[in-house]
Scaffold this motif. Sequence first.
Motif, PDB file in Angstrom:
ATOM      1  N   LEU A  86      18.468 -46.663  56.514  1.00 31.55           N
ATOM      2  CA  LEU A  86      19.067 -46.903  55.191  1.00 31.55           C
ATOM      3  C   LEU A  86      19.211 -45.581  54.435  1.00 31.55           C
ATOM      4  O   LEU A  86      20.245 -45.309  53.820  1.00 31.55           O
ATOM      5  CB  LEU A  86      18.196 -47.860  54.371  1.00 31.55           C
ATOM      6  CG  LEU A  86      18.271 -49.341  54.704  1.00 31.55           C
ATOM      7  CD1 LEU A  86      17.157 -50.116  54.007  1.00 31.55           C
ATOM      8  CD2 LEU A  86      19.627 -49.911  54.285  1.00 31.55           C
ATOM      9  N   PHE A  87      18.164 -44.773  54.463  1.00 36.42           N
ATOM     10  CA  PHE A  87      18.214 -43.485  53.767  1.00 36.42           C
ATOM     11  C   PHE A  87      19.212 -42.545  54.430  1.00 36.42           C
ATOM     12  O   PHE A  87      19.971 -41.848  53.769  1.00 36.42           O
ATOM     13  CB  PHE A  87      16.830 -42.832  53.764  1.00 36.42           C
ATOM     14  CG  PHE A  87      16.033 -43.096  52.518  1.00 36.42           C
ATOM     15  CD1 PHE A  87      16.051 -44.333  51.909  1.00 36.42           C
ATOM     16  CD2 PHE A  87      15.250 -42.100  51.941  1.00 36.42           C
ATOM     17  CE1 PHE A  87      15.307 -44.580  50.757  1.00 36.42           C
ATOM     18  CE2 PHE A  87      14.511 -42.333  50.791  1.00 36.42           C
ATOM     19  CZ  PHE A  87      14.544 -43.570  50.205  1.00 36.42           C
ATOM     20  N   SER A 114      22.628 -43.091  53.348  1.00 35.16           N
ATOM     21  CA  SER A 114      22.865 -43.088  51.907  1.00 35.16           C
ATOM     22  C   SER A 114      23.130 -41.665  51.430  1.00 35.16           C
ATOM     23  O   SER A 114      22.844 -40.702  52.130  1.00 35.16           O
ATOM     24  CB  SER A 114      21.646 -43.629  51.157  1.00 35.16           C
ATOM     25  OG  SER A 114      21.441 -44.967  51.496  1.00 35.16           O
ATOM     26  N   ASN A 131      22.333 -40.578  47.825  1.00 33.63           N
ATOM     27  CA  ASN A 131      21.955 -40.782  46.426  1.00 33.63           C
ATOM     28  C   ASN A 131      21.585 -39.458  45.769  1.00 33.63           C
ATOM     29  O   ASN A 131      21.200 -38.510  46.437  1.00 33.63           O
ATOM     30  CB  ASN A 131      20.787 -41.767  46.343  1.00 33.63           C
ATOM     31  CG  ASN A 131      21.240 -43.195  46.620  1.00 33.63           C
ATOM     32  OD1 ASN A 131      21.882 -43.458  47.625  1.00 33.63           O
ATOM     33  ND2 ASN A 131      20.960 -44.095  45.718  1.00 33.63           N
ATOM     34  N   PHE A 141      20.751 -51.587  49.589  1.00 35.39           N
ATOM     35  CA  PHE A 141      19.665 -50.643  49.332  1.00 35.39           C
ATOM     36  C   PHE A 141      19.996 -49.319  49.995  1.00 35.39           C
ATOM     37  O   PHE A 141      20.685 -49.307  51.000  1.00 35.39           O
ATOM     38  CB  PHE A 141      18.361 -51.187  49.919  1.00 35.39           C
ATOM     39  CG  PHE A 141      17.738 -52.259  49.087  1.00 35.39           C
ATOM     40  CD1 PHE A 141      16.933 -51.926  48.009  1.00 35.39           C
ATOM     41  CD2 PHE A 141      17.934 -53.594  49.388  1.00 35.39           C
ATOM     42  CE1 PHE A 141      16.352 -52.918  47.245  1.00 35.39           C
ATOM     43  CE2 PHE A 141      17.354 -54.586  48.624  1.00 35.39           C
ATOM     44  CZ  PHE A 141      16.557 -54.249  47.542  1.00 35.39           C
ATOM     45  N   PRO A 142      19.458 -48.208  49.473  1.00 29.20           N
ATOM     46  CA  PRO A 142      18.764 -48.089  48.195  1.00 29.20           C
ATOM     47  C   PRO A 142      19.736 -48.274  47.032  1.00 29.20           C
ATOM     48  O   PRO A 142      20.734 -47.592  46.931  1.00 29.20           O
ATOM     49  CB  PRO A 142      18.184 -46.677  48.228  1.00 29.20           C
ATOM     50  CG  PRO A 142      18.934 -45.946  49.275  1.00 29.20           C
ATOM     51  CD  PRO A 142      19.485 -46.945  50.231  1.00 29.20           C
ATOM     52  N   SER A 172      21.672 -48.589  43.530  1.00 29.35           N
ATOM     53  CA  SER A 172      21.946 -47.986  42.233  1.00 29.35           C
ATOM     54  C   SER A 172      22.309 -49.102  41.268  1.00 29.35           C
ATOM     55  O   SER A 172      22.504 -50.243  41.674  1.00 29.35           O
ATOM     56  CB  SER A 172      23.115 -47.010  42.346  1.00 29.35           C
ATOM     57  OG  SER A 172      22.650 -45.744  42.713  1.00 29.35           O
TER      58      SER A 172
END
Lengths: 707, 707
Positions: free
Chosen positions: A449-450, A453, A455, B265-266, B268
């Motif tokens: 997931l990270f 991403s 972010n 996820f993650p 926002s």
Amino acid sequence: VPGAVQLDWAAANNWPPYWHGENPRAYDGLEDHFWTYETRLEFPSLNDGSRLFFVCGGVDYRFTIALNGQTILDQEGMFTPVEIELTGRARGGDGLRVVVHPAPKSVAEKTRAQADHSCKPAVSYGWDFHPRLIPLGIWQDAHLEVRPRSFLAEAQVDYRLSEDLKSVALQFTARIDGPSDGCDLRWTLLSPDGATVFSGTDQTPEIANPALWWPHDQGTPALYTWRAELLGEDGAVIDRRQGRIGIRRVRLVMAPDQWIEPIAFPKSRSHPPMTLEINGRPIFAKGANWVSPEIFPGLLNAETYNTQLHLVRHSNMNLLRLWGGAPAQKESFYELCDELGIMLWQEFPLACNCYPDDPAYLRVLDQESRSLIHRLKPHPSVVLWCGGNELFNAWSRMTDQALPLRLLASNCFQLDPQRPFLPTSPVDGVGHGYYAFRHHQTGEEAWSLFQNSSNTAYCEFGVPGPASGEVLREIIPEAELFPPRTGGAWKEHHAAGVWEPSCWLDLPIIEHYFGPATSLEAIVERGQLLQAEGYKGLYEEARRQKPVASMALCWCLNEPWPTAANNSLISWPSRPKPALAAVAAACRPVLASARIRKLQWTEGEWFDPEIWWLNDAPESCAPGEINAHLEAADGDRWPLLSWRAGALQSNQNLRGPRVQWQLPDLNGERFTLVLETPERPAAGSRYTLLFRRHSAKHATPAIMNLG
Amino acid sequence: VPGAVQLDWAAANNWPPYWHGENPRAYDGLEDHFWTYETRLEFPSLNDGSRLFFVCGGVDYRFTIALNGQTILDQEGMFTPVEIELTGRARGGDGLRVVVHPAPKSVAEKTRAQADHSCKPAVSYGWDFHPRLIPLGIWQDAHLEVRPRSFLAEAQVDYRLSEDLKSVALQFTARIDGPSDGCDLRWTLLSPDGATVFSGTDQTPEIANPALWWPHDQGTPALYTWRAELLGEDGAVIDRRQGRIGIRRVRLVMAPDQWIEPIAFPKSRSHPPMTLEINGRPIFAKGANWVSPEIFPGLLNAETYNTQLHLVRHSNMNLLRLWGGAPAQKESFYELCDELGIMLWQEFPLACNCYPDDPAYLRVLDQESRSLIHRLKPHPSVVLWCGGNELFNAWSRMTDQALPLRLLASNCFQLDPQRPFLPTSPVDGVGHGYYAFRHHQTGEEAWSLFQNSSNTAYCEFGVPGPASGEVLREIIPEAELFPPRTGGAWKEHHAAGVWEPSCWLDLPIIEHYFGPATSLEAIVERGQLLQAEGYKGLYEEARRQKPVASMALCWCLNEPWPTAANNSLISWPSRPKPALAAVAAACRPVLASARIRKLQWTEGEWFDPEIWWLNDAPESCAPGEINAHLEAADGDRWPLLSWRAGALQSNQNLRGPRVQWQLPDLNGERFTLVLETPERPAAGSRYTLLFRRHSAKHATPAIMNLG
């Protein structure tokens, strides 16, 4: 005092500890009563015009104070201190009474929504790591104070650093209560090493080349001491106050490449800034969410703070987010963070509710937020104000237009404009979650997931782990210990039925990787392994995404009572789980790091970690070589690659080569990826991974269906 | 007076009109001088304690006022009115002097950045539709006023509507200047039809079932009249003030489905809210950006406002964004919008610059923003405050943490909390752009950009069109008229070399669709067709995206001087282009609409418009049938489909079928898609599209290369 009505009631009735088994349920409803604390005043005779004050740092939550039965204060709000002059009103032996009112409850249903019309921290109405137990009482020190006829009611030091950080203009201000004719004010400033930098009556001296306050991993958290002395006509000191200041500039800035976005029309703005810049230097914030280490704020004390904050510092963390579900902490917390160089993100007491535009609520929020800003403004460790937790999320439904958040933004600007303000977390671009090693519905691992991403900051992410066997034996009755139940004490201590049904023990996830466990010890060891390796992979991934990403703050550091399983790194009261050491390793300023796609690998698969050098240090260095090898459970070593990196610039990462290696049949169910760094041994890393033989290894290959 | 130093200088020197040819260049540098206006005071003798005031609505920009050579006011900022008591200081025949200082310029380079340390509207430093011509002078009325000894220095009416809108609590407040002993205040409120609703001394009366103020397309813009009378001891009226209020509740809310996002996820947060809700009803805002209709604010007057605002209303627009590059308008503008039911989005004077955290700038911004909030707060038409234009974009580089924006947010909250506030436009989720019929680099058409977007609001989008031949002949010397040049008067009037090299005439785009033009008339007709059809497609597409999208505001409605080509719908001074009628059609409350992928179609292609019913009206209706047919240039009609829709709910759209029709050889280079609505004839629509024969029609088919 300080304490809590529940603790006093329990002690008076010899109740067993509130943190064992299902004991918290005995406290249900105690928060619905009026509780009276009464004392007889004793104080010396007030000669020479001395004055008498009743002083209390805070009462939780709504209360009245009466002198001889006469109400002298009626207040809502635990963060606004009490200071009542009794001179001429009270005589020795008079009765002083503090009546604590029932806890605020805006609705009947027993949920956190009961806190949505008040500044009472919502966590105690029940959270996924906190029992429903709503403390009330005198949570800060309370005492009588005799003061001279004229005294320093307030003294503070503001400052403005020049753009080049080479000069600081100080601004001393004081408020004298009582006649001040003929009085004078003398100000003194002592350097961090105790030398007098300034002494005199000038209220706006300039200091050249100030020693700056830095987070501990970036420099020294230098603290100056200031002293204000009120001098009488004869020059004698009538009253004095002192405090400390740390001189630093904090900004919340855009990541260097963030302004490029967005390219496409019709164009929206870029995401808001989330990179902390201290003294002109962008800082990657590594840390955790602090959730208050006690259910009862009256029990908070410097010793607990000292233990936990040293753990934080030794774990290479530089920032704590003081999550808005929990109360702001006592003074000693902030003083220690000032000293230890730990940055703080301070939220107001709003969390996961839709706080209303109601005038009565806004009045209390105005009072409480002003009190908090006033109290915490002097602390250099506090680098960020934030309206509260997850207020813009679907379960809260507040927006930028909500008057409570507009009020907080306005108060922070009016009273403390040099400190950044966020309305809530997450704002656009910021991530919260996930909160398990693998997604409960999709099965995707948190690492992945990270890795998929982008972010600007990861301000919450959790991997739960069980408490140690020692803790579990203390809190769960022997008969319930194994196998873990989804009810009873396990449930009361958050091992099941919170957020997702399997949280926080998440036994199905543990069994997904390791198969059925036959003992409590095996569950604990395996769950703690997932937590430790999980967190390591997430912190390091967030760091690899620097500078787009600027923060990695796990949910959560600590806990207010002993959970059976939780995302916390530290079990209550202050017992680290193995994950804390893993996080400490992942947060070292300089380290060799591997981006690994997943935990479990199968014989014959291509094992393909990507090798990185990570550097959050303010110095550049020649890191040297990374040698990657694989260690099988039987001790066999398989060399994978060797990479010699060039210079590692200050505060920058280096992306290296990717291993491509087909896994042979390794003996055992675990193996370790080892990164050795011969020129810089302390920068090496180890990752425990899982292995399984190819189940179809000896089967006849099926004809592949190409349709 | 009111006027401008440049206009007075030009008149005194018999200069030709500033709006012709390259005449603006003659004004270069006039803004760098000090200009003095002087008069001899004449006023009646002040008996009975009457008092004398010099009153002026505003001086642009920095100025000093001197009485007999003695400075009595030194002010920076054009939006803060002047009111100086001269009683006892001035005698008849005294000299009153207003010295206008040079325009602020923070840097040497002649760009809009020169305005970045001041509250001087940036547009006049040169913009892509505005010549560099920086007005200075007394832009509002100035006069002497004789007032009674005690007078009403201020009077205002605040109100709070009950949640159900059925009751309004009024709050009258007044400030009396002068002795007020024995004085009384009488308040009167008249209903929109002139009946007395309240009269008395109660300052907080409640009114039941108030007539609400609505935007014109949603109801009646009801206005109450209030009157404050200052009564002397004998009951006689000493002074009076009156004004109007419109009672309405405005909120900026999330679109109904917006809270679902984000799923992943993650996580926002969701985008910020952009849907205006008036009196509990979500409103799709249809309108345009208002850029001030004059270069010189001193020339702004009620007549121009009246003409243009009636055009706005008759074009079915309900909102104007008062873009922060231009100055806030004179009072008559807001009064007319109150009456006409046109909503206003009011920006502060910040645009496309990085306004600094500098204390001197913040002080002026604080003063100017307070003055603007104070002046505009009584207007029900003003539904939104906004910090300014494109401040979060890469070319401005301000962020949420910028102190100027934190100051504006704080002032709006403190002085006017019931009105929403945006820090800038665009915020996350909001679109600005594109500004051509097709993208200059990628060639993608604006229709397609919109159809592939999912913005919460489209707050700027432009399709340029040339001015009419009549306007062009007025502003461009005969010799330069054809072919259009990329320099000279064409360039001065923004036909070339602004933003993109070809803007705003965009001849290459016109020729892309129509081939080379052999006359000025052909260029004008074709460019205006692109503008009209372009805008129609964009407004209707934004409406089809309701409720995710909530606003369609084109860039721009008007212009401050005659451009040769521009995105404006109205040429200076008030001459509509054909695009205005197209926008009026696209903004009808109820209409049949077609989503068309592109402008130009080729024989043999599948023509596939999607048919919709659009409804922004507060009433539901039975719309009936839509019959779609195609009209060829030779008059041939080709029926496409017939769709009978069910009921059209209030404020909701209906998506209908998609045409699938292979284009035959149509005669001519244009054709029209016609949507007829027999039961509701006024709701029909027409779209002009372009056609070309298949160029390879008669060629031997090539063997297709499948590799």
